[in-house]
Design an enzyme around this catalytic site. Structure first.
Site, mmCIF file in Angstrom:
data_model
loop_
_atom_site.group_PDB
_atom_site.id
_atom_site.type_symbol
_atom_site.label_atom_id
_atom_site.label_comp_id
_atom_site.label_asym_id
_atom_site.label_seq_id
_atom_site.Cartn_x
_atom_site.Cartn_y
_atom_site.Cartn_z
ATOM 1 N N HIS A 174 132.315 57.870 31.641
ATOM 2 C CA HIS A 174 132.830 58.082 32.999
ATOM 3 C C HIS A 174 132.545 59.489 33.518
ATOM 4 O O HIS A 174 132.550 59.716 34.742
ATOM 5 C CB HIS A 174 134.338 57.802 33.037
ATOM 6 C CG HIS A 174 134.865 57.476 34.405
ATOM 7 N ND1 HIS A 174 134.187 57.761 35.573
ATOM 8 C CD2 HIS A 174 136.038 56.876 34.801
ATOM 9 C CE1 HIS A 174 134.903 57.358 36.613
ATOM 10 N NE2 HIS A 174 136.013 56.815 36.175
ATOM 11 N N ASP B 225 122.227 41.533 41.065
ATOM 12 C CA ASP B 225 121.373 40.347 41.087
ATOM 13 C C ASP B 225 120.022 40.667 40.440
ATOM 14 O O ASP B 225 119.241 41.447 40.979
ATOM 15 C CB ASP B 225 121.208 39.911 42.556
ATOM 16 C CG ASP B 225 120.440 38.609 42.713
ATOM 17 O OD1 ASP B 225 120.498 38.041 43.812
ATOM 18 O OD2 ASP B 225 119.776 38.169 41.745
#
Length: 899
Positions: free
Chosen positions: A174, A388
């Site tokens: 992170h 995608d």
């Protein structure tokens, strides 16, 4: 390596499968990259970000290609690391705990795996939402890889499923990036996987712009990093459980029903304030405990000196905190925590962020306060649901893999998700101790506590015919294949000790002797023709008790739609809302602790319309009051509205246009529902907008409907050339004479003619324009028109009405639904539809008769719109009526659960 994964019995279906993993490998950049030391920003390297965060994506199979997702992702990952080459390096720590990336090009960890399970099986087992019981196998923690320093900054695992779908799992450090930055990285990964030669948004490092200068000073009070608070969480216990909760438009509308209608708020603010309060109640802290709500605020737009480049993928957020005592959170209206959250978010300015950076640099990069804290991170706007890779399309789920973070379990992420019903909303995973989770679920289950007995089937009181009865061609059109709910609220009777549950249960059994098809089940035959199999199985009945008085409901303005407690007062018995093979009626009678009660009814619309329901309810009331038979005997005779073999479509039915896209004008991430009262003064004000010659030549329906159509169009702000529709439900019983419709006929007998105009004409022309269009549409309904509709249904597959840019109005005022009187309790205070919209389309309003608190008789209209459109709609109404007359809101009404 083979590993067995078993999903526990707590999931819907017990499922066991194996995962075969190959040895982890390092994927390096596809081309040589710079070797340099790059310092992180002072936002990146704070203590509270020094952990790994997992995300996971599930993809359906694509049967049109034989590409291997493992190879596609592995190759794209190497190409992406050419541009995001710091991810292929390792973190080092320097003076003052300052972190830097040593860009060594060593690479990121990659794991290839196969699982002997299909996506359908995972879906069936409810394993596509956090917590994922198999997470440790689908994102394997390679030994030593989760440390902060000198370890790979990314871990990727791609697991093929035996159906040819796959799972893409990623764990990132992170300190390197936040949600917006991860979105940029994943977008680039997908673009390169799909054949692009370079990312469309080039990545930008420039962390130096968020490193505090030597002269920087802490200029704000940052209570999120309070030194005096002990670093321990209120979430404690020997065992934490995690659950995911779905919040769709209905849930958000319910939450907003607890807030003043004139209080502007975002979906985030409404949901977060509600969860903060519910979570506090669930944890049962000491009333004086200081509770915290920390919002992760994406701050890219706040920084202008210098601005943050579009390709910047580092952490750019602040974590302002809202603070209140547990007592205030649990007892004050929901508006209280919502305003605290709004103030906390508003506090984040450019100076605030610079001050936070200075605090990191000068105070040893402290950890945020965990004690009494709940942290929320909104990922809905970062396109994680659009990752995608090409042939497989978008993921079924794409987001964080669990609730909480490595250093603190009290964190929730808001992840976009479409549920199995096709409803788009937000999934929130939450971790709590076991007992607290039980209380939390109770709080979410309803804003008022209802104790329900198990649903039972009420059968006809006497034997009834066993036969198959065809529905009419009006009944079984696609647009009526849904359930419609009604609600009736009754004051207590001071002169009777009768139990309304027993009165209605007994009368229902008697009424089904006469209306016995309601005790059957629907079947579908050739050409989608519906018929009732009169089996006598019965209708669903639920007995319930609520710990609330009628006066409390009335004081909270909870007697008009939207009813925030609808799901408790009309419980959706599992499987009962399907069209075929299920009970055709669901009745729930809820006693109130004052002696009043609520009668709720859900009916299959293919069986009856407003006029037919009125006949059924009149019979139910007559038998409840002692009559031996209905005063108007029910009549089936659906063959009167079944098209003959030689019937032809003789009219142009634009209400069923085939070329219009089947999408509703009512769109948005959240719909808001409000009820509006139109009494004599409001109708007079509307009529003053019409030419004097029209004052006596229009009905209240025509005037009100034309006005609402125009106001709603203005509120939606469509393109001026958009074709807008107004569909009127026209009761057509009086139109049919050859043969006439019998007085006891309780099937559907209506037409839905449509008025059509451009948005520009509706918004700019006088009110006379839409009024005349509506009048012309209504006058077009003749006997021949109705026969033409039946022929269209029979010959064109029973199509659905057009929903695109449509507003549908159904007038229930003349059907005596407000006179449903079971005896000692008199007529209902409210009797009508339970909500705006229908199951298949939110753009529907019902006109319901109502007497307001001033004793004025008028019409209540419930309307659903996106939040911003609702604001404009109210402004339009207030511009015509007395200023502010529609700005009043419901009072907050919440009762704690006792179960």
């Amino acid at each position: 390596m083979d590993y067995q994964v078993s999903l526990p019995p707590s999931t819907t279906t017990c499922l066991s499968f194996k995962v075969h993993r190959r040895q982890p490998e390092l994927v390096t950049p596809a081309k040589p990259t710079p070797r340099e030391l790059k310092p992180l920003s002072d936002i990146d390297d704070q203590q509270g970000l020094r952990f790994q965060i997992p995300v996971i994506f599930f993809y359906r199979p694509n049967l049109t290609n034989n590409l291997d997702p493992v190879q596609v992702v592995r190759r794209a990952l190497a190409q992406t690391l050419v541009y995001y080459y710091p991810f292929a390096g390792r973190l080092r720590e320097g003076l003052n705990r300052k972190l830097s990336v040593d860009c060594t090009g060593e690479g990121v960890l990659f794991i290839e795996a196969d699982a002997d399970v299909t996506l359908a099986k995972l879906e069936e087992a409810d394993a596509l939402l956090p917590p994922f019981p198999c997470l440790e196998e689908l994102l394997f923690d390679v030994e030593g890889s989760s440390e902060l320093l000198n370890t790979p900054l990314l871990l990727v695992q791609v697991t093929r499923l035996k159906c040819s779908g796959f799972i893409f799992a990623l764990r990132f450090n992170h300190t390197m990036t936040d949600g917006a930055g991860l979105s940029l990285f994943l977008k680039s990964l997908c673009e390169l996987a799909c054949g692009l030669h370079a990312p469309s948004v080039p990545p930008v490092w420039e962390r130096e712009s968020l490193i505090a200068s030597a002269s920087a000073r802490v200029t704000h009070t940052h209570r999120e990093y309070d030194d005096k608070v002990q670093p321990e969480a209120v979430v404690v216990g020997d065992f934490l459980v995690s659950r995911s909760f779905f919040f769709g438009p209905e849930e958000i509308s319910t939450i907003r029903g607890l807030l003043p209608a004139d209080l502007h708020n975002t979906t985030f603010e409404a949901m977060t304030s509600f969860l903060w309060r519910c979570r506090t109640i669930a944890l049962s802290p000491d009333p004086n405990t200081e509770m915290r709500m920390t919002c992760i605020v994406n701050s890219r737009s706040k920084l202008s000196n210098p601005p943050i480049p579009s390709g910047y993928y580092g952490n750019v957020f602040a974590i302002p905190v809202a603070i209140a005592t547990a007592k205030d959170l649990m007892e004050k209206p929901l508006e209280f925590p919502l305003r605290l959250i709004q103030e906390a978010k508003k506090s984040v300015t450019e100076d605030y962020i610079r001050s936070m950076m200075a605090l990191m640099a000068t105070r040893g990069r402290p950890m945020f306060v965990a004690a009494g804290n709940y942290i929320v991170s909104d990922l809905r706007h970062f396109d994680l649901g659009k990752v995608d890779f090409g042939p497989w399309g978008k993921p079924v789920y794409g987001g964080t893999a669990k609730a909480g973070i490595a250093v603190f379990p009290g964190v929730s992420f808001y992840v976009p998700f479409m549920n199995r019903k096709g409803v788009s909303g937000t999934v929130v995973a939450i971790s709590l101790p076991v007992q607290a989770m039980e209380k939390f679920v109770e709080e979410l289950d309803g804003v008022l506590h209802v104790h329900r007995r198990k649903p039972e089937l009420i059968t006809p009181a006497k034997l009834t015919p066993r036969e198959l009865k065809l529905l009419s061609d009006i009944d079984d059109q696609q647009g009526l294949r849904f359930q419609i709910p009604f609600m009736f609220f009754y004051r207590p009777s001071l002169t009777s000790t009768l139990d309304p549950v027993q009165v209605i249960r007994t009368a229902l059994g008697q009424t089904l002797v006469y209306y016995y098809p309601f005790a059957g089940r629907l079947l579908e035959g050739p050409n989608r023709k519906l018929a009732v199999n009169c089996t006598g199985e019965g209708v669903l009945f639920i007995e319930a008790d609520a710990d609330v008085t009628f006066a409390e409901l009335e004081e909270a303005d909870a007697l008009l739609p939207p009813f925030p407690c609808l799901e408790e007062l009309l419980f959706d018995v599992e499987g009962s809302s399907e069209l075929l093979g299920t009970p055709l009626l669901l009745v729930e009678v809820t006693r109130l602790k004052c002696g009043g009660f609520i009668f709720a009814l859900r009916i299959n619309h293919t069986m009856t319309d407003g006029a037919g329901l009125s006949l059924f309810l009149k019979s139910l009331c007559e038998l409840a009051c002692g009559l031996h038979a209905p005063s108007v005997p029910p009549v089936w005779e659906r063959q009167l509205l079944i098209a003959s073999t030689y019937a032809r479509v003789t009219h142009t039915h634009r209400e069923y246009d085939e070329y219009v896209e089947p999408e509703a004008v009512v769109v948005g991430d959240c719909l808001v529902t409000r009820s509006f009262f139109f009494g004599p003064d409001e109708i007079a004000a509307i009529r003053r907008l019409l030419p004097p010659g029209l004052h006596n030549h229009n009905s209240t329906f025509d005037a009100l409907t034309s006005f609402l159509w125009r106001c709603r169009t203005v509120a939606m702000s469509p393109d001026p050339n958009t074709e807008m529709r107004m569909t009127c439900i026209v009761n057509s019983r009086s139109k049919l004479r050859n043969p006439p419709i019998p007085s006891g006929y309780y099937g559907n007998v209506f037409a839905i003619p449509v008025a059509i105009a451009t948005a520009k004409d509706l918004m700019e022309k006088p009110l006379e324009f839409p009024l005349r269009l509506i009048q012309e549409a209504k006058s077009s309904v003749t006997e021949d028109y109705i026969r033409s509709v039946t022929a269209l249904m029979a010959t064109r597959g029973r199509p659905k009405f057009v929903t695109a840019e449509n507003y549908i109005v159904s007038d229930l005022r003349r059907f005596d639904i407000g006179k449903v009187d079971f005896g000692p309790w008199g007529k209902p205070v409210y009797g009508g539809t339970a909500k705006a919209g229908i199951a298949t389309f939110p753009g529907v309003s019902f006109y319901v008769p109502f007497k307001n608190k001033k004793g004025e008789n008028g019409t209540v209209v419930a309307i659903s719109l996106p939040a911003l459109a609702m604001e404009k709609f109210v402004e339009e109404l207030n511009g015509v009526f007395m200023a502010g007359s529609f700005a009043k809101s419901k009072k907050t009404f919440v009762l704690k659960s006792k179960i």
